[in-house]
Design a protein around this motif. Structure first.
Motif, PDB file in Angstrom:
ATOM      1  N   ALA A  64       0.830  -1.204   0.000  1.00 33.80           N
ATOM      2  CA  ALA A  64       0.000   0.000   0.000  1.00 33.80           C
ATOM      3  C   ALA A  64       0.865   1.255   0.000  1.00 33.80           C
ATOM      4  CB  ALA A  64      -0.934  -0.014   1.214  1.00 33.80           C
ATOM      5  N   ILE A  65       1.920   1.233   0.811  1.00 31.55           N
ATOM      6  CA  ILE A  65       2.823   2.394   0.887  1.00 31.55           C
ATOM      7  C   ILE A  65       3.660   2.526  -0.376  1.00 31.55           C
ATOM      8  CG2 ILE A  65       4.771   3.390   2.147  1.00 31.55           C
ATOM      9  CD1 ILE A  65       3.639   1.925   4.651  1.00 31.55           C
ATOM     10  N   ASN A  66       4.321   1.436  -0.766  1.00 28.80           N
ATOM     11  CA  ASN A  66       5.187   1.500  -1.942  1.00 28.80           C
ATOM     12  C   ASN A  66       4.394   1.660  -3.227  1.00 28.80           C
ATOM     13  OD1 ASN A  66       7.593   1.247  -0.484  1.00 28.80           O
ATOM     14  ND2 ASN A  66       7.418  -0.968  -0.404  1.00 28.80           N
ATOM     15  N   GLY A  67       3.132   1.178  -3.220  1.00 29.34           N
ATOM     16  CA  GLY A  67       2.276   1.388  -4.381  1.00 29.34           C
ATOM     17  C   GLY A  67       2.019   2.860  -4.625  1.00 29.34           C
ATOM     18  N   TRP A  68       1.797   3.605  -3.530  1.00 26.36           N
ATOM     19  CA  TRP A  68       1.594   5.049  -3.694  1.00 26.36           C
ATOM     20  C   TRP A  68       2.875   5.729  -4.175  1.00 26.36           C
ATOM     21  CZ3 TRP A  68      -2.987   7.745  -3.218  1.00 26.36           C
ATOM     22  CH2 TRP A  68      -2.877   9.126  -3.336  1.00 26.36           C
ATOM     23  N   LEU A  69       4.008   5.284  -3.670  1.00 22.31           N
ATOM     24  CA  LEU A  69       5.269   5.873  -4.125  1.00 22.31           C
ATOM     25  C   LEU A  69       5.517   5.551  -5.599  1.00 22.31           C
ATOM     26  CD1 LEU A  69       7.551   5.196  -1.025  1.00 22.31           C
ATOM     27  CD2 LEU A  69       6.277   7.266  -1.630  1.00 22.31           C
ATOM     28  N   MET A  70       5.094   4.361  -6.048  1.00 25.70           N
ATOM     29  CA  MET A  70       5.194   4.040  -7.470  1.00 25.70           C
ATOM     30  C   MET A  70       4.292   4.961  -8.286  1.00 25.70           C
ATOM     31  SD  MET A  70       3.865   0.861  -9.689  1.00 25.70           S
ATOM     32  CE  MET A  70       2.438   1.878  -9.999  1.00 25.70           C
ATOM     33  N   MET A  71       3.104   5.242  -7.757  1.00 25.76           N
ATOM     34  CA  MET A  71       2.204   6.192  -8.417  1.00 25.76           C
ATOM     35  C   MET A  71       2.827   7.579  -8.478  1.00 25.76           C
ATOM     36  SD  MET A  71      -1.312   4.898  -6.610  1.00 25.76           S
ATOM     37  CE  MET A  71      -2.126   6.472  -6.847  1.00 25.76           C
ATOM     38  N   LEU A  72       3.562   7.944  -7.430  1.00 26.68           N
ATOM     39  CA  LEU A  72       4.243   9.238  -7.411  1.00 26.68           C
ATOM     40  C   LEU A  72       5.251   9.335  -8.549  1.00 26.68           C
ATOM     41  CD1 LEU A  72       5.107  11.940  -6.158  1.00 26.68           C
ATOM     42  CD2 LEU A  72       6.614  10.645  -4.633  1.00 26.68           C
ATOM     43  N   VAL A  73       6.058   8.290  -8.728  1.00 30.54           N
ATOM     44  CA  VAL A  73       7.046   8.290  -9.811  1.00 30.54           C
ATOM     45  C   VAL A  73       6.346   8.393 -11.173  1.00 30.54           C
ATOM     46  CG1 VAL A  73       8.832   6.932 -10.956  1.00 30.54           C
ATOM     47  CG2 VAL A  73       8.737   7.011  -8.456  1.00 30.54           C
ATOM     48  N   ALA A  94      -3.916   2.654  -8.513  1.00 26.88           N
ATOM     49  CA  ALA A  94      -4.652   3.213  -7.373  1.00 26.88           C
ATOM     50  C   ALA A  94      -5.657   2.245  -6.743  1.00 26.88           C
ATOM     51  CB  ALA A  94      -5.336   4.513  -7.795  1.00 26.88           C
ATOM     52  N   PRO A  95      -6.555   1.602  -7.511  1.00 26.79           N
ATOM     53  CA  PRO A  95      -7.498   0.673  -6.859  1.00 26.79           C
ATOM     54  C   PRO A  95      -6.794  -0.517  -6.207  1.00 26.79           C
ATOM     55  CG  PRO A  95      -8.257   1.270  -9.063  1.00 26.79           C
ATOM     56  CD  PRO A  95      -6.844   1.749  -8.944  1.00 26.79           C
ATOM     57  N   VAL A  96      -5.704  -0.973  -6.814  1.00 23.94           N
ATOM     58  CA  VAL A  96      -4.956  -2.093  -6.234  1.00 23.94           C
ATOM     59  C   VAL A  96      -4.340  -1.667  -4.907  1.00 23.94           C
ATOM     60  CG1 VAL A  96      -3.177  -3.825  -6.636  1.00 23.94           C
ATOM     61  CG2 VAL A  96      -4.473  -2.911  -8.574  1.00 23.94           C
ATOM     62  N   GLY A  97      -3.741  -0.483  -4.892  1.00 16.52           N
ATOM     63  CA  GLY A  97      -3.160   0.024  -3.662  1.00 16.52           C
ATOM     64  C   GLY A  97      -4.211   0.256  -2.590  1.00 16.52           C
ATOM     65  N   ALA A  98      -5.399   0.722  -2.997  1.00 17.48           N
ATOM     66  CA  ALA A  98      -6.476   0.944  -2.038  1.00 17.48           C
ATOM     67  C   ALA A  98      -6.903  -0.364  -1.376  1.00 17.48           C
ATOM     68  CB  ALA A  98      -7.671   1.601  -2.720  1.00 17.48           C
ATOM     69  N   VAL A  99      -6.984  -1.426  -2.158  1.00 16.16           N
ATOM     70  CA  VAL A  99      -7.342  -2.734  -1.603  1.00 16.16           C
ATOM     71  C   VAL A  99      -6.259  -3.217  -0.645  1.00 16.16           C
ATOM     72  CG1 VAL A  99      -7.747  -5.164  -2.160  1.00 16.16           C
ATOM     73  CG2 VAL A  99      -8.798  -3.378  -3.552  1.00 16.16           C
ATOM     74  N   MET A 100      -4.997  -3.008  -1.012  1.00 15.97           N
ATOM     75  CA  MET A 100      -3.899  -3.400  -0.126  1.00 15.97           C
ATOM     76  C   MET A 100      -3.966  -2.629   1.190  1.00 15.97           C
ATOM     77  SD  MET A 100      -1.974  -5.747  -1.489  1.00 15.97           S
ATOM     78  CE  MET A 100      -1.645  -6.508  -3.092  1.00 15.97           C
ATOM     79  N   ALA A 101      -4.268  -1.330   1.105  1.00 14.67           N
ATOM     80  CA  ALA A 101      -4.385  -0.521   2.320  1.00 14.67           C
ATOM     81  C   ALA A 101      -5.546  -1.001   3.177  1.00 14.67           C
ATOM     82  CB  ALA A 101      -4.569   0.954   1.955  1.00 14.67           C
ATOM     83  N   LEU A 102      -6.670  -1.369   2.538  1.00 17.53           N
ATOM     84  CA  LEU A 102      -7.821  -1.864   3.284  1.00 17.53           C
ATOM     85  C   LEU A 102      -7.500  -3.186   3.975  1.00 17.53           C
ATOM     86  CD1 LEU A 102     -10.797  -1.546   4.048  1.00 17.53           C
ATOM     87  CD2 LEU A 102     -11.393  -2.725   1.913  1.00 17.53           C
ATOM     88  N   PHE A 166       1.830  11.535   3.309  1.00 16.89           N
ATOM     89  CA  PHE A 166       1.237  10.577   4.240  1.00 16.89           C
ATOM     90  C   PHE A 166       1.736   9.161   3.972  1.00 16.89           C
ATOM     91  CE2 PHE A 166      -1.574  14.185   4.317  1.00 16.89           C
ATOM     92  CZ  PHE A 166      -1.781  14.345   5.685  1.00 16.89           C
ATOM     93  N   ALA A 167       2.140   8.893   2.743  1.00 16.41           N
ATOM     94  CA  ALA A 167       2.766   7.597   2.473  1.00 16.41           C
ATOM     95  C   ALA A 167       4.063   7.467   3.259  1.00 16.41           C
ATOM     96  CB  ALA A 167       3.030   7.440   0.974  1.00 16.41           C
ATOM     97  N   SER A 206       6.177 -14.297   1.367  1.00 15.79           N
ATOM     98  CA  SER A 206       4.880 -13.656   1.264  1.00 15.79           C
ATOM     99  C   SER A 206       4.997 -12.232   0.730  1.00 15.79           C
ATOM    100  CB  SER A 206       4.191 -13.647   2.628  1.00 15.79           C
ATOM    101  OG  SER A 206       2.887 -13.125   2.532  1.00 15.79           O
ATOM    102  N   MET A 207       6.012 -11.512   1.170  1.00 18.85           N
ATOM    103  CA  MET A 207       6.224 -10.153   0.674  1.00 18.85           C
ATOM    104  C   MET A 207       6.524 -10.157  -0.815  1.00 18.85           C
ATOM    105  SD  MET A 207       8.453  -8.737   3.916  1.00 18.85           S
ATOM    106  CE  MET A 207       9.101  -7.315   3.061  1.00 18.85           C
ATOM    107  N   LEU A 208       7.349 -11.096  -1.259  1.00 19.30           N
ATOM    108  CA  LEU A 208       7.633 -11.213  -2.687  1.00 19.30           C
ATOM    109  C   LEU A 208       6.362 -11.544  -3.453  1.00 19.30           C
ATOM    110  CD1 LEU A 208       9.561 -11.348  -5.100  1.00 19.30           C
ATOM    111  CD2 LEU A 208      10.059 -13.732  -4.468  1.00 19.30           C
ATOM    112  N   GLY A 209       5.540 -12.433  -2.893  1.00 15.50           N
ATOM    113  CA  GLY A 209       4.290 -12.792  -3.542  1.00 15.50           C
ATOM    114  C   GLY A 209       3.352 -11.602  -3.683  1.00 15.50           C
ATOM    115  N   PHE A 210       3.226 -10.796  -2.637  1.00 17.68           N
ATOM    116  CA  PHE A 210       2.356  -9.620  -2.699  1.00 17.68           C
ATOM    117  C   PHE A 210       2.900  -8.595  -3.693  1.00 17.68           C
ATOM    118  CE2 PHE A 210      -0.018 -11.356   0.640  1.00 17.68           C
ATOM    119  CZ  PHE A 210      -1.116 -10.555   0.909  1.00 17.68           C
ATOM    120  N   PHE A 211       4.211  -8.467  -3.760  1.00 17.72           N
ATOM    121  CA  PHE A 211       4.798  -7.555  -4.741  1.00 17.72           C
ATOM    122  C   PHE A 211       4.468  -8.005  -6.165  1.00 17.72           C
ATOM    123  CE2 PHE A 211       8.397  -6.949  -7.693  1.00 17.72           C
ATOM    124  CZ  PHE A 211       8.321  -5.570  -7.857  1.00 17.72           C
TER     125      PHE A 211
END
Length: 241
Positions: A64-73, A94-102, A166-167, A206-211
């Motif tokens: 969720a955090i790194n997804g927003w930073l990817m969106m920033l780039v 954005a929707p993928v990151g939102a689901v991860m944040a949820l 906020f990220a 698991s982290m690699l899988g989520f990435f």
């Protein structure tokens, strides 16, 4: 070969189509393997079986955090170089990151209730992460509210710049403030903060899988956005004819 060549939609579609099956396969293997491996680990001597939610909570929060930073780039690339693919990638993420944040918020509440005795606390990290989730929702809503694609890309890029504060806060809030219930980083290179290898290695998987899952979903959505743009252009051309 320059990386900017993949800003061309045709080359992006060709390259992403070639790697997407491998990314999906890797995501399935690592997500299933990491989560199953994690839930087969022994109970923690302090937290009991509740510690096993870490294999969902930490990877989801990280993406969720790194997804927003990817969106920033991607947004900065759009503002500077006006590459439409980068804007569409940010929109797709954005929707993928939102689901991860949820997922991170829900699993954090489930984890926190037996540990802290409450489902929610206005802890610095929890609060900043909730605001990040709301920024995700606002970003998605802004794309939907503005009809002109370029104007929507401009406005959402500015919103992404603001939300990036906020990220970063959600990632480093515990380091900024000593107060709050939320613990520090689960994984750290600092002495005395290392996780037991019993939990660490399945968490890495698991982290690699989520990435990989995040990447696969973003590519699928970005490819869909490009196809939608092509279809809209063809329909507009037919209408003018």
């Amino acid at each position: 070969m320059s990386i900017w060549e993949y800003a061309n939609p045709v080359k992006f579609m060709r390259a992403s189509g070639a790697v997407l099956p491998w990314i999906v396969a890797g995501a399935v293997i690592c997500c299933v393997g990491g989560v199953v491996w994690g839930f087969l680990t022994p109970q923690d001597y302090r937290q009991g079986a509740t510690v096993k939610i870490i294999f969902l909570h930490v990877p989801a929060a990280l993406m969720a955090i790194n997804g927003w930073l990817m969106m920033l780039v991607a947004s900065l690339i759009w503002l500077i170089r006006r590459h439409h693919v980068s804007a569409l990638v940010a929109k797709a993420a954005a929707p993928v990151g939102a689901v991860m944040a949820l997922i991170a918020l829900l699993t954090g509440a489930i984890w926190g209730q037996p540990m802290w005795g409450t489902w929610w606390e206005w802890d610095p990290r929890l609060t900043s992460f909730l605001i990040l989730f709301l920024f995700y929702l606002g970003y998605v809503a802004l794309w939907a509210a503005v009809e002109d694609p370029d104007s929507a890309a401009d406005l959402t890029s500015v919103l992404c710049l603001v939300g990036s504060v906020f990220a970063l806060l959600s990632r480093y809030a515990v380091n900024f403030w000593n107060q709050g219930l939320h613990q520090g980083a689960s994984l750290s290179v600092a002495s005395g903060e290392r996780m037991s290898s019993v939990y660490k290695y399945p968490l890495y998987v698991s982290m690699l899988g989520f990435f990989l899952l995040f990447l696969a979903l973003v590519l699928v959505r970005a490819r869909t956005e490009i196809r939608h743009r092509r279809l809209a252009a063809l329909l507009a051309r037919e209408h003018r004819a």
